[in-house]
Design a protein around this motif. Structure first.
Motif, mmCIF file in Angstrom:
data_model
loop_
_atom_site.group_PDB
_atom_site.id
_atom_site.type_symbol
_atom_site.label_atom_id
_atom_site.label_comp_id
_atom_site.label_asym_id
_atom_site.label_seq_id
_atom_site.Cartn_x
_atom_site.Cartn_y
_atom_site.Cartn_z
ATOM 1 N N PRO A 164 50.936 54.020 22.542
ATOM 2 C CA PRO A 164 50.222 54.724 21.481
ATOM 3 C C PRO A 164 48.806 55.140 21.874
ATOM 4 O O PRO A 164 48.323 56.190 21.459
ATOM 5 N N LEU B 250 49.068 58.237 23.924
ATOM 6 C CA LEU B 250 49.469 59.332 23.039
ATOM 7 C C LEU B 250 48.263 59.857 22.239
ATOM 8 O O LEU B 250 48.100 61.063 22.050
ATOM 9 N N ARG B 251 47.416 58.941 21.831
ATOM 10 C CA ARG B 251 46.223 59.319 21.072
ATOM 11 C C ARG B 251 45.290 60.182 21.928
ATOM 12 O O ARG B 251 44.792 61.208 21.500
ATOM 13 N N ALA C 41 51.090 61.684 16.438
ATOM 14 C CA ALA C 41 49.779 61.579 17.097
ATOM 15 C C ALA C 41 48.957 62.860 16.889
ATOM 16 O O ALA C 41 47.751 62.799 16.657
ATOM 17 N N LYS D 98 47.575 63.042 13.370
ATOM 18 C CA LYS D 98 46.425 62.148 13.186
ATOM 19 C C LYS D 98 45.131 62.808 13.646
ATOM 20 O O LYS D 98 44.045 62.417 13.263
#
Ligand code: UDP
Length: 240
Positions: free
Chosen positions: A27, A30-31, A90, A93
């Protein structure tokens, strides 16, 4: 400095999403990736993405363990959809507008792939993520990337890798390996250089879509590539 490529097709392998892990999705990586993508969307670049599935399942490895190849490939295609949804999450976000379009219909979670619709999303500034490869077994997501790039009239295919370009040999194994900044489709094919599989390279060649191979993990690289800075390796020019 302006942008060199207005509409790009970014090919991300499943392994890219793994980050430092040996399986699945990282994650944190991915961010960071989503932020890199956001930086180029903000420049006005239209971004379409083909995502692989190798971090979860590859058809070939299923087949070597005795599975029916086509069935194993469908499992691989489903793996790409898992990645597509993770990437969509992602990107959202980061406040980007996104759409996932799948080559195998699963209307409850994504739109079916419709070429004109994909183009419309891009024109509206949405990041389009193509899932399920080409929808056909015996293909790879590299070929799906070349196919979609041709279909949406992409200006370039950006092949994101873990190395910073194309080398004369594997730089991790051979310390004399030299990086090639620019090469032709013909050189790639006749010298058997493994940029992408040959079906993918042929499709790009026939449709005159340049390929840039670059290291996506280095912050700022994606932006440099779309601005035309000499990052990674560029394949274009002479055909076979
Ligand atoms: N696949 C397929 N048809 C396609 C694209 C992918 O059958 O058009 C399957 C194939 O089994 C492949 C798997 O999906 O091994 C995952 O894709 P790929 O290996 O290309 O992912 P990557 O190496 O980019 O992570």
């Amino acid at each position: 400095m302006g942008i060199k490529y207005k509409r790009v097709l970014l090919k991300l392998s499943g392994e890219a999403l793994q980050g430092a892990n040996s399986y699945g999705i990282d994650p944190e990586f991915l961010r960071r990736l989503a932020q890199e993508i956001k930086s180029v969307v903000e420049l006005g670049v239209e971004v379409a993405i083909v995502i692989g599935g190798g971090n979860i399942f590859r058809g070939v490895s299923g087949a070597t363990q005795g599975m029916d190849r086509a069935t194993a490939d469908y499992m691989g295609m489903l793996a790409t959809v898992i990645n597509a949804l993770a990437l969509q999450d992602a990107l959202e976000k980061e406040d980007l507008q996104t759409r996932v379009l799948t080559a195998i219909e699963m209307r409850e979670i994504a739109e079916p792939y419709i070429r004109r619709r994909a183009i419309r999303h891009l024109e509206k500034g949405r990041v389009v993520i193509f899932g399920a490869g080409t929808g056909n077994p015996f293909f790879t997501t590299d070929t799906a990337a070349a196919l979609r790039a041709a279909e949406i009239n992409a200006d370039v295919l950006l092949k994101a890798t873990k190395v910073d370009g194309i080398y004369t040999a594997d730089p991790e194994k051979d310390k004399n390996a030299k990086k090639l900044d620019k090469l032709s489709y013909k050189e790639v094919i006749t010298n058997g250089i493994k940029v992408m599989d040959s079906a993918a390279v042929s499709l790009c060649m026939e449709n005159q879509i340049p390929i840039v191979v670059f290291d996506v993990r280095k912050p700022g690289n994606l932006e440099k590539v779309v601005k035309g800075k000499s990052i990674g390796s560029l394949v274009e020019g002479e055909q076979l």
